[in-house]
Motif scaffolding. Structure first.
Motif, PDB file in Angstrom:
ATOM      1  N   VAL A 103       8.105 -13.925  30.972  1.00  0.00           N
ATOM      2  CA  VAL A 103       8.403 -12.669  31.828  1.00  0.00           C
ATOM      3  C   VAL A 103      10.006 -12.793  31.833  1.00  0.00           C
ATOM      4  CG1 VAL A 103       8.928 -12.898  34.469  1.00  0.00           C
ATOM      5  CG2 VAL A 103       6.541 -13.488  33.413  1.00  0.00           C
ATOM      6  N   ALA A 104      10.590 -11.932  31.896  1.00  0.00           N
ATOM      7  CA  ALA A 104      11.635 -12.124  32.688  1.00  0.00           C
ATOM      8  C   ALA A 104      12.189 -11.540  33.686  1.00  0.00           C
ATOM      9  CB  ALA A 104      12.507  -9.975  31.643  1.00  0.00           C
ATOM     10  N   VAL A 105      14.090 -12.817  33.633  1.00  0.00           N
ATOM     11  CA  VAL A 105      14.567 -13.094  35.507  1.00  0.00           C
ATOM     12  C   VAL A 105      14.813 -12.081  35.747  1.00  0.00           C
ATOM     13  CG1 VAL A 105      14.460 -15.082  35.201  1.00  0.00           C
ATOM     14  CG2 VAL A 105      16.132 -14.297  34.435  1.00  0.00           C
ATOM     15  N   GLY A 106      15.808 -11.112  34.426  1.00  0.00           N
ATOM     16  CA  GLY A 106      16.410 -10.436  35.056  1.00  0.00           C
ATOM     17  C   GLY A 106      16.413  -9.385  33.424  1.00  0.00           C
ATOM     18  N   ARG A 107      17.286  -7.826  34.359  1.00  0.00           N
ATOM     19  CA  ARG A 107      17.644  -6.537  33.117  1.00  0.00           C
ATOM     20  C   ARG A 107      18.797  -7.127  32.290  1.00  0.00           C
ATOM     21  NH1 ARG A 107      15.495  -3.949  36.804  1.00  0.00           N
ATOM     22  NH2 ARG A 107      17.876  -3.388  37.822  1.00  0.00           N
ATOM     23  N   ARG A 108      19.935  -7.569  33.205  1.00  0.00           N
ATOM     24  CA  ARG A 108      21.240  -8.388  32.896  1.00  0.00           C
ATOM     25  C   ARG A 108      21.468  -9.126  33.680  1.00  0.00           C
ATOM     26  NH1 ARG A 108      26.356  -6.358  31.358  1.00  0.00           N
ATOM     27  NH2 ARG A 108      27.869  -7.099  31.848  1.00  0.00           N
ATOM     28  N   SER A 129      18.267 -17.253  23.858  1.00  0.00           N
ATOM     29  CA  SER A 129      17.667 -17.141  23.116  1.00  0.00           C
ATOM     30  C   SER A 129      16.074 -16.922  23.576  1.00  0.00           C
ATOM     31  CB  SER A 129      17.811 -17.885  21.678  1.00  0.00           C
ATOM     32  OG  SER A 129      16.490 -17.877  20.653  1.00  0.00           O
ATOM     33  N   GLY A 130      15.937 -17.343  24.246  1.00  0.00           N
ATOM     34  CA  GLY A 130      14.270 -17.270  24.719  1.00  0.00           C
ATOM     35  C   GLY A 130      14.370 -15.367  26.185  1.00  0.00           C
ATOM     36  N   LEU A 131      15.418 -15.920  26.753  1.00  0.00           N
ATOM     37  CA  LEU A 131      16.010 -14.503  26.756  1.00  0.00           C
ATOM     38  C   LEU A 131      16.188 -12.418  26.097  1.00  0.00           C
ATOM     39  CD1 LEU A 131      18.220 -15.787  29.865  1.00  0.00           C
ATOM     40  CD2 LEU A 131      16.422 -15.143  30.000  1.00  0.00           C
ATOM     41  N   LEU A 132      16.568 -13.416  24.858  1.00  0.00           N
ATOM     42  CA  LEU A 132      16.587 -12.209  24.235  1.00  0.00           C
ATOM     43  C   LEU A 132      15.729 -12.070  23.585  1.00  0.00           C
ATOM     44  CD1 LEU A 132      20.023 -12.845  22.311  1.00  0.00           C
ATOM     45  CD2 LEU A 132      20.006 -11.677  24.342  1.00  0.00           C
ATOM     46  N   ARG A 133      14.716 -13.198  23.188  1.00  0.00           N
ATOM     47  CA  ARG A 133      13.292 -12.702  23.084  1.00  0.00           C
ATOM     48  C   ARG A 133      12.629 -11.318  23.769  1.00  0.00           C
ATOM     49  NH1 ARG A 133      12.155 -14.674  18.212  1.00  0.00           N
ATOM     50  NH2 ARG A 133      13.234 -15.756  18.393  1.00  0.00           N
ATOM     51  N   ILE A 134      12.852 -11.921  24.698  1.00  0.00           N
ATOM     52  CA  ILE A 134      11.693 -10.811  25.514  1.00  0.00           C
ATOM     53  C   ILE A 134      12.421  -9.890  26.285  1.00  0.00           C
ATOM     54  CG2 ILE A 134      10.128 -12.440  26.373  1.00  0.00           C
ATOM     55  CD1 ILE A 134      12.165 -12.932  28.903  1.00  0.00           C
ATOM     56  N   GLY A 135      14.035  -9.248  25.397  1.00  0.00           N
ATOM     57  CA  GLY A 135      14.596  -7.826  26.360  1.00  0.00           C
ATOM     58  C   GLY A 135      15.564  -8.100  26.830  1.00  0.00           C
ATOM     59  N   THR A 136      15.795  -8.203  26.891  1.00  0.00           N
ATOM     60  CA  THR A 136      17.185  -8.692  28.109  1.00  0.00           C
ATOM     61  C   THR A 136      18.343  -9.002  28.187  1.00  0.00           C
ATOM     62  OG1 THR A 136      15.413 -10.543  29.324  1.00  0.00           O
ATOM     63  CG2 THR A 136      17.540 -10.923  29.995  1.00  0.00           C
ATOM     64  N   GLU A 137      19.565  -8.186  28.752  1.00  0.00           N
ATOM     65  CA  GLU A 137      20.736  -8.239  27.782  1.00  0.00           C
ATOM     66  C   GLU A 137      21.715  -9.420  28.643  1.00  0.00           C
ATOM     67  OE1 GLU A 137      24.731  -5.814  29.064  1.00  0.00           O
ATOM     68  OE2 GLU A 137      22.291  -4.950  30.096  1.00  0.00           O
ATOM     69  N   VAL A 138      21.856  -9.964  27.843  1.00  0.00           N
ATOM     70  CA  VAL A 138      22.750 -10.996  28.458  1.00  0.00           C
ATOM     71  C   VAL A 138      24.066 -10.729  27.973  1.00  0.00           C
ATOM     72  CG1 VAL A 138      23.326 -13.716  27.975  1.00  0.00           C
ATOM     73  CG2 VAL A 138      21.055 -12.987  27.481  1.00  0.00           C
ATOM     74  N   ALA A 139      24.708 -10.526  29.620  1.00  0.00           N
ATOM     75  CA  ALA A 139      26.121 -10.114  29.504  1.00  0.00           C
ATOM     76  C   ALA A 139      26.858 -11.103  29.336  1.00  0.00           C
ATOM     77  CB  ALA A 139      26.591 -10.473  31.649  1.00  0.00           C
ATOM     78  N   GLU A 140      27.197 -12.198  29.206  1.00  0.00           N
ATOM     79  CA  GLU A 140      28.207 -13.863  28.816  1.00  0.00           C
ATOM     80  C   GLU A 140      27.606 -15.093  28.905  1.00  0.00           C
ATOM     81  OE1 GLU A 140      31.464 -14.321  30.744  1.00  0.00           O
ATOM     82  OE2 GLU A 140      31.295 -12.321  30.376  1.00  0.00           O
ATOM     83  N   THR A 155      17.456 -21.217  37.698  1.00  0.00           N
ATOM     84  CA  THR A 155      17.975 -22.529  36.650  1.00  0.00           C
ATOM     85  C   THR A 155      17.432 -21.855  35.546  1.00  0.00           C
ATOM     86  OG1 THR A 155      15.697 -23.832  37.051  1.00  0.00           O
ATOM     87  CG2 THR A 155      17.091 -24.580  38.303  1.00  0.00           C
ATOM     88  N   ALA A 156      18.418 -22.894  35.337  1.00  0.00           N
ATOM     89  CA  ALA A 156      17.877 -21.957  33.447  1.00  0.00           C
ATOM     90  C   ALA A 156      16.992 -22.554  32.709  1.00  0.00           C
ATOM     91  CB  ALA A 156      19.668 -22.546  32.366  1.00  0.00           C
ATOM     92  N   GLY A 157      16.818 -23.551  33.962  1.00  0.00           N
ATOM     93  CA  GLY A 157      14.833 -24.142  33.263  1.00  0.00           C
ATOM     94  C   GLY A 157      13.977 -23.270  33.644  1.00  0.00           C
ATOM     95  N   ALA A 158      14.009 -23.017  34.884  1.00  0.00           N
ATOM     96  CA  ALA A 158      12.971 -21.727  35.131  1.00  0.00           C
ATOM     97  C   ALA A 158      12.828 -20.661  34.799  1.00  0.00           C
ATOM     98  CB  ALA A 158      13.640 -21.632  36.815  1.00  0.00           C
ATOM     99  N   ALA A 159      14.092 -19.910  33.801  1.00  0.00           N
ATOM    100  CA  ALA A 159      14.051 -18.857  33.211  1.00  0.00           C
ATOM    101  C   ALA A 159      13.618 -19.112  31.868  1.00  0.00           C
ATOM    102  CB  ALA A 159      15.189 -18.412  33.277  1.00  0.00           C
ATOM    103  N   GLN A 160      14.001 -19.915  30.838  1.00  0.00           N
ATOM    104  CA  GLN A 160      13.467 -20.810  30.568  1.00  0.00           C
ATOM    105  C   GLN A 160      11.734 -20.941  30.263  1.00  0.00           C
ATOM    106  OE1 GLN A 160      13.411 -23.983  28.358  1.00  0.00           O
ATOM    107  NE2 GLN A 160      14.322 -23.781  26.272  1.00  0.00           N
ATOM    108  N   ALA A 161      11.243 -21.384  30.996  1.00  0.00           N
ATOM    109  CA  ALA A 161       9.647 -21.745  31.525  1.00  0.00           C
ATOM    110  C   ALA A 161       8.912 -20.333  31.591  1.00  0.00           C
ATOM    111  CB  ALA A 161       9.612 -22.315  32.631  1.00  0.00           C
ATOM    112  N   LEU A 162       9.878 -19.425  32.186  1.00  0.00           N
ATOM    113  CA  LEU A 162       8.954 -17.972  32.698  1.00  0.00           C
ATOM    114  C   LEU A 162       8.978 -17.014  30.826  1.00  0.00           C
ATOM    115  CD1 LEU A 162      10.205 -16.881  35.952  1.00  0.00           C
ATOM    116  CD2 LEU A 162       8.052 -17.057  35.515  1.00  0.00           C
ATOM    117  N   ALA A 163      10.298 -17.908  30.565  1.00  0.00           N
ATOM    118  CA  ALA A 163      10.019 -16.474  29.086  1.00  0.00           C
ATOM    119  C   ALA A 163       9.491 -17.614  27.730  1.00  0.00           C
ATOM    120  CB  ALA A 163      11.343 -16.575  28.381  1.00  0.00           C
ATOM    121  N   LYS A 164       8.948 -18.965  28.236  1.00  0.00           N
ATOM    122  CA  LYS A 164       8.555 -19.171  26.902  1.00  0.00           C
ATOM    123  C   LYS A 164       6.688 -19.097  27.090  1.00  0.00           C
ATOM    124  CE  LYS A 164      10.145 -23.212  24.617  1.00  0.00           C
ATOM    125  NZ  LYS A 164      10.338 -24.416  24.648  1.00  0.00           N
TER     126      LYS A 164
END
Length: 467
Positions: A150-155, A170-181, A137-146
């Motif tokens: 922790v990043a949920v993946g590389r891409r 924004s949170g994913l980008l801040r921890i170095g994740t590549e967001v495909a779209e 879920t997007a919320g789980a990814a944000q919780a792990l980042a904030k």
């Protein structure tokens, strides 16, 4: 107060201003809720404020509560049940300690007034492959980042509906994740119906526009595509996600044949909005509307004497609405009069919430991207085909009997993940509807508790026993 997010914090502070002694129960290690989720004190980040909107306001709220001798903040407090009482607020049963720890302390509170600010659950519409590792879920990814950096993946691909997708990116980008779209299900016409109608009304909520502009600049700087009218309709992989299929959608969110695109990713974050977390309110006997939100009057009072609610429980509207409703609820719970500014803020952001629902609300065509083998209830491994066949063969319109027959929603999460989806699927194409809609949100025992904890004698925190 139950819930230490923005609504609960605002309610507590307002109640204290009116002279009430307050106990704030928060399940986490610190107040702030999901919105102000942050690293624990032992791993504090000097740049924490860059992860949050309104961080200074949070710090001020928390400091005011912590410094107040007549405000008791109980963290690790898990409310598992409430007992109804005629003409009085319910008793509140709590275990205090680690969520899965041993020796949690049982307590029972007897409040003069009860404010519920328990927030919301994230909703994710299922699709083939959504049970693969790497689908979050997007919320789980944000919780792990904030909360853990922790990043949920590389891409990663971020998909679903609603502006919540943007802070997740924004949170994913801040921890170095590549967001495909970023893939938004609502088509331009639906978005315009919600946001472009009577645009002058948005002036009162113009600070939201500033947040949106910041996210837009971030997407543009990273050249991240933002596509509307599309959805993830399948995830592919063996041991984890390796790719997803994205398809264009009709106005009703049905996939358009021939528009499928395959995108290589190692994780996908999906969110289609939020559902009010109503277990405790329902158990207390509070009236709930057709949208699943608790019904309140102008003073945030529910249908149960002495019980008030604030924040996402009354409808999904974001942090500004939660803060305003919390201030009103806390003032009324303490016997005071709400501040006119809070009442005005509530009106502004309730209108904003209505626009949000119109612009990003789920349309029924999404069911067309499910095949019969798509798992809907992951706890009990119940598929969409099994649900549909059971409803057709039995001719039943009772949710309880259909749940017992299929076991959908009877697993560990008790329907928190799949409940509304199960109800939508069982309603069927004929649109007749269930006889007892909304029962997947009825959980008299709100969280898992051990039998030993239930058998322990509880220590009642009566008002007259407090020092």
């Amino acid at each position: 107060m139950v819930g230490g997010g923005p609504a609960g914090m605002a309610a507590t502070l307002a109640a204290r201003r009116h002279g009430a002694r307050v106990v704030l129960l928060e399940a986490g290690d610190d107040v702030g809720g999901q919105y102000w989720r942050h690293l624990p004190h032992g791993r504090a980040d000097p740049g924490e404020r860059h992860w949050h909107h309104g961080w200074d306001r949070f710090l001020a709220l928390r400091a005011a509560l912590r410094d107040d001798a007549d405000c008791e903040i109980v963290t690790g407090a898990h409310v598992w049940s409430v007992d109804r009482r005629d003409g009085a607020p319910p008793l509140v049963h709590v275990v205090v300690g680690e969520p899965d720890g041993q020796g949690r302390e049982p307590r029972t509170y007897d409040p003069a007034a009860l404010v519920l600010a328990t927030g919301a659950y994230e909703r994710t519409l299922p699709f083939p492959g959504w049970d693969l590792p790497g689908v979050f879920t997007a919320g789980a990814a944000q919780a792990l980042a904030k909360g853990e950096r922790v990043a949920v993946g590389r891409r990663v691909l971020v998909a679903g509906a609603g502006p919540f997708l943007l802070p997740v990116v924004s949170g994913l980008l801040r921890i170095g994740t590549e967001v495909a779209e970023v893939v938004e299900a609502a088509r331009p016409a639906q978005l315009a119906a919600g946001w472009a109608t009577r645009p002058w009304e948005l002036l009162a909520a113009r600070r939201k526009a500033g947040e949106l502009a910041g996210y837009a600049r971030e997407l543009a700087a990273r050249r991240i595509p933002y596509r509307t009218g599309a959805a993830v309709v399948a995830a592919h992989g063996t041991d984890r996600v390796e790719a997803v299929t994205v398809a264009r959608l009709t106005r009703q969110w049905a996939p358009v044949p021939g528009t499928e695109r395959r995108i290589e990713v190692d994780a996908v974050c999906v969110s289609h909005g939020f559902l009010p977390r109503t277990e405790l309110a329902t158990a207390a006997g509070c009236a709930v509307g057709a949208d699943g939100a608790v019904t309140v009057d102008a003073r945030q009072l529910t249908s149960v004497p002495g019980v008030l609610t604030a924040g996402e429980l009354t409808g999904i509207g974001g942090v500004d609405l939660a803060l305003a409703e919390g201030e009103i609820a806390g003032s009324v719970a303490a016997g005071g009069t709400p501040a006119p500014g809070a009442v005005r803020e509530r009106a502004v952001f309730r209108r904003f919430a209505a626009r949000l629902a119109a612009a990003h609300g789920i349309r029924p065509g999404w069911q067309a991207w499910l095949d019969d083998g798509t798992v809907v209830c992951r706890c009990e491994d119940v598929t969409a085909g099994a649900l549909r066949r059971t409803a057709e063969l039995t001719g039943s319109r009772g949710l309880r009997s259909l749940k017992l027959t299929t076991r959908a929603g009877l697993g560990l999460c008790q329907g928190r993940t799949c409940g509304r989806t199960v109800e939508d699927l069982l309603t069927g194409a004929d649109g007749v509807g269930l006889l007892d809609p909304g029962r997947t949100a009825h959980r008299p025992i709100a969280i898992p508790v051990r039998l030993g904890e239930l058998s322990d004698s509880t220590r009642t925190r009566n008002r007259e026993d407090l020092p």
